[in-house]
Design a protein around this motif. Sequence first.
Motif, PDB file in Angstrom:
ATOM      1  N   LEU A   1       0.813  -1.205   0.000  1.00 50.55           N
ATOM      2  CA  LEU A   1       0.000   0.000   0.000  1.00 50.55           C
ATOM      3  C   LEU A   1       0.855   1.268   0.000  1.00 50.55           C
ATOM      4  N   ARG A   2       2.023   1.196   0.597  1.00 50.81           N
ATOM      5  CA  ARG A   2       2.912   2.358   0.666  1.00 50.81           C
ATOM      6  C   ARG A   2       3.277   2.874  -0.724  1.00 50.81           C
ATOM      7  N   PHE A   3       3.471   1.952  -1.657  1.00 45.15           N
ATOM      8  CA  PHE A   3       3.927   2.346  -2.988  1.00 45.15           C
ATOM      9  C   PHE A   3       2.824   2.288  -4.049  1.00 45.15           C
ATOM     10  N   GLU A   4       1.687   1.702  -3.703  1.00 43.64           N
ATOM     11  CA  GLU A   4       0.564   1.633  -4.640  1.00 43.64           C
ATOM     12  C   GLU A   4      -0.734   2.044  -3.940  1.00 43.64           C
ATOM     13  N   PRO A   5      -0.792   3.282  -3.420  1.00 46.55           N
ATOM     14  CA  PRO A   5      -1.962   3.702  -2.624  1.00 46.55           C
ATOM     15  C   PRO A   5      -3.245   3.833  -3.429  1.00 46.55           C
ATOM     16  N   GLY A   6      -3.152   3.971  -4.738  1.00 47.37           N
ATOM     17  CA  GLY A   6      -4.349   4.079  -5.557  1.00 47.37           C
ATOM     18  C   GLY A   6      -4.817   2.735  -6.056  1.00 47.37           C
ATOM     19  N   ARG A   7      -3.961   2.051  -6.809  1.00 47.49           N
ATOM     20  CA  ARG A   7      -4.359   0.775  -7.423  1.00 47.49           C
ATOM     21  C   ARG A   7      -4.644  -0.306  -6.399  1.00 47.49           C
ATOM     22  N   TYR A   8      -4.107  -0.146  -5.193  1.00 45.58           N
ATOM     23  CA  TYR A   8      -4.350  -1.132  -4.136  1.00 45.58           C
ATOM     24  C   TYR A   8      -5.849  -1.368  -3.939  1.00 45.58           C
ATOM     25  N   TRP A   9      -6.665  -0.300  -4.115  1.00 46.31           N
ATOM     26  CA  TRP A   9      -8.104  -0.384  -3.841  1.00 46.31           C
ATOM     27  C   TRP A   9      -8.935  -0.605  -5.100  1.00 46.31           C
ATOM     28  N   ASP A  10      -8.284  -0.922  -6.209  1.00 45.45           N
ATOM     29  CA  ASP A  10      -9.020  -1.132  -7.453  1.00 45.45           C
ATOM     30  C   ASP A  10      -9.666  -2.507  -7.545  1.00 45.45           C
ATOM     31  N   TYR A  11      -9.479  -3.321  -6.526  1.00 47.33           N
ATOM     32  CA  TYR A  11     -10.012  -4.683  -6.532  1.00 47.33           C
ATOM     33  C   TYR A  11     -11.107  -4.807  -5.475  1.00 47.33           C
ATOM     34  N   TYR A  12     -12.215  -5.353  -5.902  1.00 47.29           N
ATOM     35  CA  TYR A  12     -13.427  -5.406  -5.072  1.00 47.29           C
ATOM     36  C   TYR A  12     -13.208  -6.114  -3.743  1.00 47.29           C
ATOM     37  N   ASP A  13     -12.303  -7.107  -3.721  1.00 46.75           N
ATOM     38  CA  ASP A  13     -12.125  -7.918  -2.526  1.00 46.75           C
ATOM     39  C   ASP A  13     -10.892  -7.530  -1.710  1.00 46.75           C
ATOM     40  N   HIS A  14     -10.283  -6.388  -1.988  1.00 52.95           N
ATOM     41  CA  HIS A  14      -9.196  -5.902  -1.138  1.00 52.95           C
ATOM     42  C   HIS A  14      -9.789  -5.187   0.072  1.00 52.95           C
ATOM     43  N   VAL A  15      -9.436  -5.644   1.260  1.00 56.99           N
ATOM     44  CA  VAL A  15     -10.043  -5.144   2.492  1.00 56.99           C
ATOM     45  C   VAL A  15      -8.993  -4.565   3.441  1.00 56.99           C
ATOM     46  N   LEU A  16      -7.975  -5.359   3.782  1.00 57.79           N
ATOM     47  CA  LEU A  16      -6.979  -4.921   4.763  1.00 57.79           C
ATOM     48  C   LEU A  16      -5.933  -4.016   4.119  1.00 57.79           C
ATOM     49  N   PRO A  17      -5.690  -2.838   4.712  1.00 61.03           N
ATOM     50  CA  PRO A  17      -4.617  -1.968   4.223  1.00 61.03           C
ATOM     51  C   PRO A  17      -3.288  -2.386   4.846  1.00 61.03           C
ATOM     52  N   LEU A  18      -2.350  -2.851   4.026  1.00 61.08           N
ATOM     53  CA  LEU A  18      -1.109  -3.407   4.555  1.00 61.08           C
ATOM     54  C   LEU A  18       0.104  -2.906   3.781  1.00 61.08           C
ATOM     55  N   THR A  19       1.181  -2.627   4.518  1.00 62.74           N
ATOM     56  CA  THR A  19       2.480  -2.317   3.926  1.00 62.74           C
ATOM     57  C   THR A  19       3.485  -3.342   4.422  1.00 62.74           C
ATOM     58  N   HIS A  20       4.705  -3.253   3.919  1.00 64.44           N
ATOM     59  CA  HIS A  20       5.740  -4.172   4.389  1.00 64.44           C
ATOM     60  C   HIS A  20       6.038  -3.943   5.874  1.00 64.44           C
ATOM     61  N   LEU A  21       5.857  -2.703   6.342  1.00 60.63           N
ATOM     62  CA  LEU A  21       6.142  -2.392   7.741  1.00 60.63           C
ATOM     63  C   LEU A  21       5.045  -2.904   8.673  1.00 60.63           C
ATOM     64  N   SER A  22       3.781  -2.729   8.286  1.00 62.10           N
ATOM     65  CA  SER A  22       2.695  -3.219   9.143  1.00 62.10           C
ATOM     66  C   SER A  22       2.681  -4.745   9.188  1.00 62.10           C
ATOM     67  N   CYS A  23       2.978  -5.388   8.056  1.00 58.61           N
ATOM     68  CA  CYS A  23       3.042  -6.854   8.051  1.00 58.61           C
ATOM     69  C   CYS A  23       4.214  -7.339   8.892  1.00 58.61           C
TER      70      CYS A  23
END
Length: 245
Positions: A154-176
């Motif tokens: 999400l850190r590097f793709e903040p827009g396209r990350y949400w282009d998928y209907y089933d994407h729910v959790l916002p995650l980066t390499h740091l949060s994971c």
Amino acid sequence: IPLRLVGSEMCIRDRFMRDLAKLYQIRFSDTNRYKKDLVWQVLCEHYFQQFIPHSSIVLEIATGYGEFIRHITASRKIAVDLNPDSKDCLPEEIEFHLGSATNLTMIKSESIDVCFSSNFFEHLPSKEVMDEVLCEVWRTLKPGGLYITMQPNLRFEPGRYWDYYDHVLPLTHLSCREAFIKAGFEVTKVVDRFIPFSTDSKLPQHPLLVKMYLRAPLLWRFFGGQFVICLLYTSPSPRDVEESR
């Protein structure tokens, strides 16, 4: 448990499985799946295989159409997914289980050398469910076992990350990374930018060009939209410690 509730839960799960299969049929055309498969063959042979001895027992959770588990070399390969279409994409020698990664009771404790998942956690409904998955992965791994995960960042793709209907959790390499450490894993490798966000990328996807990309980590800094984290099972998980008190 009342039979009526059990029946209701089974109906909900069956409907979810059908919806999942339909969504993926919409998202991935035969042409798209073919291109993905070629890319994954290169990723497995020229990157991920370095972490996985050929004698390993490998488990892939959320296997999808099996692009990873089919192309990795291992002595025994196990795949788990909620999508009933997954089984049809796998050769007979791969052991398939239709089910959730939150309940891997079909896998013996401390029986897996390497567990792998890709583009999975962003689909989960909550971080609590993600914790349950990590607990199950932990249980199945042998001491010293490895968990490798690749995720959209999400850190590097903040827009396209949400282009998928089933994407729910916002995650980066740091949060994971925090979630994995909390689950008791030792983080041994973090690649915050690896391959492009999607196989829909405009970058050339011919296998030879993918090989060249993998050999040029400098390019990852410009085009990488997914991260890779390698985790080592080293000690009792925090949950195990808490339950033993």
